[in-house]
Scaffold this active site. Sequence first.
Site, PDB file in Angstrom:
ATOM      1  N   ASP A  94       0.853  -1.177   0.000  1.00 45.11           N
ATOM      2  CA  ASP A  94       0.000   0.000   0.000  1.00 45.11           C
ATOM      3  C   ASP A  94       0.908   1.252   0.000  1.00 45.11           C
ATOM      4  OD1 ASP A  94      -2.358   1.626   0.597  1.00 45.11           O
ATOM      5  OD2 ASP A  94      -1.455   1.834   2.589  1.00 45.11           O
ATOM      6  N   LYS A 152      -8.371  -3.943  -4.630  1.00 48.72           N
ATOM      7  CA  LYS A 152      -6.935  -4.231  -4.627  1.00 48.72           C
ATOM      8  C   LYS A 152      -6.666  -5.720  -4.875  1.00 48.72           C
ATOM      9  CE  LYS A 152      -5.198  -0.332  -1.925  1.00 48.72           C
ATOM     10  NZ  LYS A 152      -4.263   0.107  -0.886  1.00 48.72           N
ATOM     11  N   ASP A 170      -7.020  -2.149   2.468  1.00 51.83           N
ATOM     12  CA  ASP A 170      -5.983  -3.175   2.282  1.00 51.83           C
ATOM     13  C   ASP A 170      -6.474  -4.564   2.703  1.00 51.83           C
ATOM     14  OD1 ASP A 170      -4.139  -1.273   1.398  1.00 51.83           O
ATOM     15  OD2 ASP A 170      -3.701  -0.710   3.473  1.00 51.83           O
TER      16      ASP A 170
END
Length: 230
Positions: free
Chosen positions: A13, A151, A177
């Site tokens: 990240d 993601k 995340d």
Amino acid sequence: MAITSGKVLVVSDYDRTLAHEKDGFFVSEEVKRRIQSFVERNYFAIVSGREKRLMDIFAKGLKPTAWVLENGTLIFVGDEEILNAPRSWFQIREEVTSRLEKMGINFSVGRVIVYVNNRGFTDQELSQLREICDVEYNRGDAMILPKGINKASGIVKLKEILKFNGKTIGVGDGENDLKMMEVVDVKVAVGNAVPMIKEVADLVLKHEDGEGILELLDLIDSGKLTKKTN
Ligand SMILES: O=C(O)COP(=O)(O)O
């Protein structure tokens, strides 16, 4: 299980993982140098909610293996740019922005996704939006995404592009995340991560932000990164 053999892919990240808020989200020169030396032997991808135009300013000169940006919807490898969203999204996005306008909500539009910063949604607003798109939070800011794209799907797509079958190590700090952690072999939280990321992590780093990344890359290079195997 020790991560010792073969090339690894680190998916990291950006905000509050690679770069610290106190540095205005600019990556330090030390972290840049460390990543550049790491990618000589391994892969390192930056996986962020941010847009490329901002990364070009905040991480100027940094050349990771790849960028997975706008929360997984746009992938950059070398000079190649890959859209990780259906073409039909752009029409759906028109409807998303028109609904936001009717709700009186300020937003900005990236190349693919829509950002709504510093404003929560009511349950009613959220359910109206979720009829046609996904909404993900990152520390109080929201990202509006094509359904099923995040993601995690960005990392899966990146592995296909790189034809990479080795071990993947994910490192992050925030709510957006969490999905990324579902598709990696080793889950790592920086010291400043939110509780939900620390809870799922195999390893919580001692250090915060960029110092945490330095700690992680040292662990990998010295063969000392171990995964919880209970
Ligand atoms: O600020 C954003 O858009 C989110 O960025 P991050 O995914 O790197 O934390």
